[in-house]
Design a protein around this motif. Sequence first.
Motif, PDB file in Angstrom:
ATOM      1  N   ASN A  21      19.036  42.175  82.091  1.00  0.00           N
ATOM      2  CA  ASN A  21      17.894  41.394  82.582  1.00  0.00           C
ATOM      3  C   ASN A  21      16.871  42.286  83.260  1.00  0.00           C
ATOM      4  OD1 ASN A  21      17.447  38.641  82.185  1.00  0.00           O
ATOM      5  ND2 ASN A  21      19.163  38.077  83.477  1.00  0.00           N
ATOM      6  N   CYS A  22      17.340  43.075  84.206  1.00  0.00           N
ATOM      7  CA  CYS A  22      16.426  43.933  84.963  1.00  0.00           C
ATOM      8  C   CYS A  22      15.742  44.950  84.052  1.00  0.00           C
ATOM      9  CB  CYS A  22      17.185  44.645  86.082  1.00  0.00           C
ATOM     10  SG  CYS A  22      17.785  43.538  87.380  1.00  0.00           S
ATOM     11  N   VAL A  23      16.519  45.565  83.156  1.00  0.00           N
ATOM     12  CA  VAL A  23      15.967  46.593  82.280  1.00  0.00           C
ATOM     13  C   VAL A  23      14.945  45.999  81.314  1.00  0.00           C
ATOM     14  CG1 VAL A  23      16.496  48.250  80.460  1.00  0.00           C
ATOM     15  CG2 VAL A  23      18.009  48.057  82.443  1.00  0.00           C
ATOM     16  N   MET A  24      15.299  44.901  80.658  1.00  0.00           N
ATOM     17  CA  MET A  24      14.404  44.308  79.659  1.00  0.00           C
ATOM     18  C   MET A  24      13.127  43.770  80.288  1.00  0.00           C
ATOM     19  SD  MET A  24      16.918  42.429  76.877  1.00  0.00           S
ATOM     20  CE  MET A  24      17.634  41.309  78.066  1.00  0.00           C
ATOM     21  N   PHE A  25      13.252  43.107  81.444  1.00  0.00           N
ATOM     22  CA  PHE A  25      12.061  42.570  82.088  1.00  0.00           C
ATOM     23  C   PHE A  25      11.177  43.687  82.632  1.00  0.00           C
ATOM     24  CE2 PHE A  25      14.281  38.526  81.974  1.00  0.00           C
ATOM     25  CZ  PHE A  25      13.253  37.621  81.831  1.00  0.00           C
ATOM     26  N   ALA A  26      11.802  44.759  83.132  1.00  0.00           N
ATOM     27  CA  ALA A  26      11.017  45.899  83.609  1.00  0.00           C
ATOM     28  C   ALA A  26      10.248  46.531  82.457  1.00  0.00           C
ATOM     29  CB  ALA A  26      11.930  46.932  84.266  1.00  0.00           C
ATOM     30  N   GLN A  27      10.894  46.678  81.305  1.00  0.00           N
ATOM     31  CA  GLN A  27      10.225  47.224  80.131  1.00  0.00           C
ATOM     32  C   GLN A  27       9.093  46.310  79.673  1.00  0.00           C
ATOM     33  OE1 GLN A  27      13.512  47.775  77.388  1.00  0.00           O
ATOM     34  NE2 GLN A  27      13.760  49.927  77.979  1.00  0.00           N
ATOM     35  N   ALA A  28       9.342  44.982  79.705  1.00  0.00           N
ATOM     36  CA  ALA A  28       8.312  44.027  79.304  1.00  0.00           C
ATOM     37  C   ALA A  28       7.120  44.091  80.249  1.00  0.00           C
ATOM     38  CB  ALA A  28       8.885  42.614  79.267  1.00  0.00           C
ATOM     39  N   GLY A  29       7.398  44.215  81.559  1.00  0.00           N
ATOM     40  CA  GLY A  29       6.312  44.322  82.534  1.00  0.00           C
ATOM     41  C   GLY A  29       5.502  45.581  82.344  1.00  0.00           C
ATOM     42  N   LEU A  30       6.185  46.704  82.064  1.00  0.00           N
ATOM     43  CA  LEU A  30       5.484  47.969  81.816  1.00  0.00           C
ATOM     44  C   LEU A  30       4.647  47.872  80.555  1.00  0.00           C
ATOM     45  CD1 LEU A  30       5.080  50.865  82.774  1.00  0.00           C
ATOM     46  CD2 LEU A  30       7.072  51.531  81.415  1.00  0.00           C
TER      47      LEU A  30
END
Length: 266
Positions: A21-30
């Motif tokens: 969750n954290c990794v995918m959402f962080a990538q999406a935000g970036l």
Amino acid sequence: MYSIFYPPLSSAFIAAMSAANCVMFAQAGLSEARGNNMGYSKFSPSSDDGKQLRLRSRDGMLLIYTPALAAAAAAFGIPGVVVTERCRLLCLALLLHFFKRDFEVLFIHQYSGQIPVESAITISLSYFMSTSIMIYSQYLTQFMQQEPTLDLKYAGVVVFLVGICGNLYHHYLLSKLREKGAPEEESKAYKIPKGGLFGLVICPHYLFEVIGFMGISLISQTLFAFSVMVGTVFYLMGRSYATRKWYLSKFPNFPKQVKALIPYVF
């Protein structure tokens, strides 16, 4: 740590999804911050090569939110799931959250353009999985003998209600900026938002969405719900940054002191 959260669940799947969750959402935000936006916003390209299957915006948004709404509602009909008061409050908060979103889609938001089916399905699956796993994680806590020392579920209810009301109010203000039948040239169809917290941040609706998920995390007090909240923060930071950048590009008189998401900070 366990004064705030339940101990980690003995489920490799939930542990993996919490990290993902954290990794995918962080990538999406970036990705959003870099300009690679999901195809359902004012700063996404309005045209493509014609090969993408698209839905009307209203239909696409309903596709995005309704499966998660159904998952939250279904929890009340499955025997043995909604047993504890905490689980009942969590499911009710999730149900209210996605009901509000569908309500806004049907009665508040103004639309122009279309949404790529691929984007709608991707986001819909993300919401559905997060909602389902959050409920499942809460269900598993009833078999634990150790509970968090600090009971934050009622504080979470208050925080959640502040978030959902603030989000709804600022969505209403945004809907008043769009003229029905306005042309799709964005600089003509949009205005600089005013009222509420728009004088401080360009995305107060995102700020209150973060607050809402913070409330859900406090109600749940599981690490997975916390990971959903953290992931939401990462994603909406990128999205609010892109939104502010869009307004700066479209409106020369955009007030530079207005931040993206967090008043006076970001």
